[in-house]
Write a protein that holds these residues in place. Structure first.
Motif, mmCIF file in Angstrom:
data_model
loop_
_atom_site.group_PDB
_atom_site.id
_atom_site.type_symbol
_atom_site.label_atom_id
_atom_site.label_comp_id
_atom_site.label_asym_id
_atom_site.label_seq_id
_atom_site.Cartn_x
_atom_site.Cartn_y
_atom_site.Cartn_z
ATOM 1 N N THR A 1 34.803 49.851 36.386
ATOM 2 C CA THR A 1 34.138 50.359 37.591
ATOM 3 C C THR A 1 34.399 49.469 38.803
ATOM 4 O OG1 THR A 1 32.070 49.173 37.162
ATOM 5 C CG2 THR A 1 32.281 51.412 36.253
ATOM 6 N N MET A 2 35.274 48.478 38.637
ATOM 7 C CA MET A 2 35.575 47.555 39.730
ATOM 8 C C MET A 2 37.077 47.318 39.821
ATOM 9 S SD MET A 2 32.563 44.765 39.203
ATOM 10 C CE MET A 2 32.599 44.128 40.867
ATOM 11 N N PHE A 3 37.522 47.038 41.009
ATOM 12 C CA PHE A 3 38.917 46.713 41.270
ATOM 13 C C PHE A 3 38.926 45.282 41.803
ATOM 14 C CE2 PHE A 3 38.273 51.224 41.627
ATOM 15 C CZ PHE A 3 39.306 51.756 40.873
ATOM 16 N N ILE A 4 39.115 44.341 40.904
ATOM 17 C CA ILE A 4 39.016 42.922 41.242
ATOM 18 C C ILE A 4 40.379 42.402 41.687
ATOM 19 C CG2 ILE A 4 38.495 40.629 40.317
ATOM 20 C CD1 ILE A 4 36.053 42.488 40.730
ATOM 21 N N PHE A 5 40.356 41.546 42.701
ATOM 22 C CA PHE A 5 41.580 40.903 43.170
ATOM 23 C C PHE A 5 41.269 39.439 43.457
ATOM 24 C CE2 PHE A 5 39.504 42.269 47.045
ATOM 25 C CZ PHE A 5 39.685 41.199 47.908
ATOM 26 N N GLY A 6 42.324 38.679 43.668
ATOM 27 C CA GLY A 6 42.162 37.277 44.061
ATOM 28 C C GLY A 6 42.028 36.343 42.886
ATOM 29 N N ILE B 1 35.831 47.142 45.352
ATOM 30 C CA ILE B 1 37.084 46.410 45.404
ATOM 31 C C ILE B 1 36.685 45.064 45.992
ATOM 32 C CG2 ILE B 1 37.700 47.459 47.624
ATOM 33 C CD1 ILE B 1 40.666 47.051 46.800
ATOM 34 N N GLY B 2 36.864 44.013 45.218
ATOM 35 C CA GLY B 2 36.405 42.709 45.689
ATOM 36 C C GLY B 2 36.845 41.576 44.798
ATOM 37 N N THR B 3 36.470 40.382 45.218
ATOM 38 C CA THR B 3 36.777 39.186 44.444
ATOM 39 C C THR B 3 35.686 38.967 43.397
ATOM 40 O OG1 THR B 3 35.652 37.831 46.103
ATOM 41 C CG2 THR B 3 38.042 38.072 46.319
ATOM 42 N N MET B 4 36.010 38.203 42.370
ATOM 43 C CA MET B 4 35.073 37.973 41.279
ATOM 44 C C MET B 4 34.177 36.785 41.613
ATOM 45 S SD MET B 4 33.686 38.913 38.602
ATOM 46 C CE MET B 4 34.647 40.342 38.239
ATOM 47 N N ASP B 5 33.213 37.036 42.482
ATOM 48 C CA ASP B 5 32.242 36.007 42.836
ATOM 49 C C ASP B 5 30.942 36.674 43.251
ATOM 50 O OD1 ASP B 5 32.879 37.058 45.316
ATOM 51 O OD2 ASP B 5 33.785 35.234 46.090
ATOM 52 N N GLY B 6 29.928 35.859 43.457
ATOM 53 C CA GLY B 6 28.645 36.370 43.920
ATOM 54 C C GLY B 6 28.092 37.462 43.022
ATOM 55 N N ALA B 7 27.520 38.462 43.662
ATOM 56 C CA ALA B 7 26.894 39.560 42.927
ATOM 57 C C ALA B 7 27.902 40.367 42.125
ATOM 58 C CB ALA B 7 26.149 40.474 43.900
ATOM 59 N N ILE C 1 29.948 39.410 40.013
ATOM 60 C CA ILE C 1 29.954 38.953 38.619
ATOM 61 C C ILE C 1 28.904 39.708 37.820
ATOM 62 C CG2 ILE C 1 29.506 36.968 37.111
ATOM 63 C CD1 ILE C 1 30.651 35.215 39.438
ATOM 64 N N GLU C 2 27.675 39.765 38.349
ATOM 65 C CA GLU C 2 26.596 40.465 37.652
ATOM 66 C C GLU C 2 26.843 41.974 37.612
ATOM 67 O OE1 GLU C 2 22.361 38.965 38.166
ATOM 68 O OE2 GLU C 2 23.353 38.241 39.997
ATOM 69 N N ILE C 3 27.357 42.512 38.703
ATOM 70 C CA ILE C 3 27.618 43.953 38.746
ATOM 71 C C ILE C 3 28.647 44.330 37.684
ATOM 72 C CG2 ILE C 3 28.611 45.809 40.146
ATOM 73 C CD1 ILE C 3 27.312 44.418 42.600
ATOM 74 N N ARG C 4 29.672 43.505 37.532
ATOM 75 C CA ARG C 4 30.703 43.793 36.527
ATOM 76 C C ARG C 4 30.116 43.682 35.118
ATOM 77 N NH1 ARG C 4 36.862 41.505 36.570
ATOM 78 N NH2 ARG C 4 37.710 43.165 35.295
ATOM 79 N N GLU C 5 29.242 42.718 34.893
ATOM 80 C CA GLU C 5 28.605 42.583 33.574
ATOM 81 C C GLU C 5 27.830 43.839 33.220
ATOM 82 O OE1 GLU C 5 26.212 39.055 33.929
ATOM 83 O OE2 GLU C 5 27.936 37.714 33.736
ATOM 84 N N GLU C 6 27.182 44.436 34.205
ATOM 85 C CA GLU C 6 26.367 45.627 33.951
ATOM 86 C C GLU C 6 27.204 46.911 33.914
ATOM 87 O OE1 GLU C 6 23.059 45.541 33.154
ATOM 88 O OE2 GLU C 6 23.439 43.390 33.178
ATOM 89 N N GLY C 7 28.140 47.045 34.850
ATOM 90 C CA GLY C 7 28.868 48.300 34.991
ATOM 91 C C GLY C 7 30.160 48.391 34.215
ATOM 92 N N GLY C 8 30.708 47.242 33.824
ATOM 93 C CA GLY C 8 31.961 47.246 33.079
ATOM 94 C C GLY C 8 33.161 46.998 33.961
ATOM 95 N N ASP C 9 34.246 46.578 33.313
ATOM 96 C CA ASP C 9 35.478 46.233 34.019
ATOM 97 C C ASP C 9 36.093 47.408 34.775
ATOM 98 O OD1 ASP C 9 35.158 43.765 32.879
ATOM 99 O OD2 ASP C 9 36.773 43.994 31.425
ATOM 100 N N SER D 1 47.380 40.264 45.850
ATOM 101 C CA SER D 1 46.504 40.788 44.805
ATOM 102 C C SER D 1 45.604 41.896 45.364
ATOM 103 C CB SER D 1 45.670 39.636 44.230
ATOM 104 O OG SER D 1 44.760 40.100 43.283
ATOM 105 N N PHE D 2 45.146 41.714 46.615
ATOM 106 C CA PHE D 2 44.347 42.755 47.264
ATOM 107 C C PHE D 2 45.161 44.041 47.413
ATOM 108 C CE2 PHE D 2 43.595 45.024 51.248
ATOM 109 C CZ PHE D 2 42.350 45.566 50.968
ATOM 110 N N CYS D 3 46.402 43.911 47.858
ATOM 111 C CA CYS D 3 47.261 45.093 48.016
ATOM 112 C C CYS D 3 47.450 45.813 46.686
ATOM 113 C CB CYS D 3 48.613 44.696 48.614
ATOM 114 S SG CYS D 3 48.513 44.158 50.327
ATOM 115 N N ASP D 4 47.625 45.057 45.607
ATOM 116 C CA ASP D 4 47.759 45.654 44.275
ATOM 117 C C ASP D 4 46.470 46.372 43.873
ATOM 118 O OD1 ASP D 4 50.300 44.552 44.188
ATOM 119 O OD2 ASP D 4 49.717 42.878 42.875
ATOM 120 N N ALA D 5 45.325 45.749 44.154
ATOM 121 C CA ALA D 5 44.040 46.372 43.819
ATOM 122 C C ALA D 5 43.849 47.663 44.615
ATOM 123 C CB ALA D 5 42.886 45.404 44.086
ATOM 124 N N GLN D 6 44.237 47.640 45.884
ATOM 125 C CA GLN D 6 44.109 48.852 46.700
ATOM 126 C C GLN D 6 45.013 49.960 46.173
ATOM 127 O OE1 GLN D 6 41.834 49.377 49.382
ATOM 128 N NE2 GLN D 6 42.472 51.429 48.776
#
Length: 186
Positions: A29-34, A11-17, A19-27, A110-115
């Motif tokens: 497997t992540m709960f993006i917010f912000g 659960i995190g923002t779409m920045d840093g690692a 971005i790459e993790i999402r490219e490899e694991g798919g949308d 957005s974080f609350c929605d992701a949670q």
């Protein structure tokens, strides 16, 4: 990243690692917010014009901090907490060091929605397990060997130095020693 290698879902923002993790694991497997990077200038511009609302849930947290609920009998801690809140609530300076530098207030709803999405997904144990395995299996790209090689080439601009082969003179092989068993005492 280490959590994902062990099956954690992010659960995190779409920045840093992320971005790459999402490219490899798919949308899924992540709960993006912000907000996304391209949205930041617009959010900052709106804040400068006085439009940077603070979510009621976050206002309640700030009020609890102001009331000293997290710093009972610790005036120094209370002062530090208040300094942080005062800076965050300087909404005209959002996106700067004088205000909410990292747009926490903007991203909070957005974080609350992701949670809430995390909580709902976790109730479906089979899906959660499937996504956890999918996430962990997608982390091969992040092996230390590949990462170090890429850093060496792309960031540091160095090439691997071949390790010289050890050349040694042939040695005579000694005959294997024969070991006699120790006598057994009766």
């Amino acid at each position: 990243m280490k959590f994902v290698m062990n099956g954690g879902l992010i659960i995190g923002t779409m920045d840093g690692a992320n971005i790459e993790i999402r490219e490899e694991g798919g949308d899924d497997t992540m709960f993006i917010f912000g907000c996304l990077e391209h949205e930041v200038p617009s959010v900052v511009a709106q804040a400068k014009q006085g439009h940077y609302p603070i979510d009621g849930r976050l206002q309640a947290v700030f009020q609890a901090i102001r009331n000293g609920e997290f710093s009972r009998d610790e005036p120094e801690a209370h002062g530090e907490f208040m300094s942080i809140i005062d800076r965050l609530c300087n909404t005209y300076a959002a996106g700067t060091w004088d205000g909410d530098r990292y747009l926490v207030i903007h991203d909070f709803p957005s974080f609350c929605d992701a949670q809430a999405r995390v909580d709902a997904m976790y109730k479906d144990k089979a899906t959660w397990c499937k996504l956890s395995i999918q996430a962990a299996c997608s982390m091969a790209k992040f092996s230390t060997d590949r990462t170090m090689k890429e850093y060496a080439e792309v960031i540091w601009g160095v090439k691997p130095a071949p390790r010289p082969l050890a050349i040694s003179a042939p040695t005579a092989r000694a005959a294997p020693a024969v070991v006699e068993p120790a006598p057994v005492k009766p």
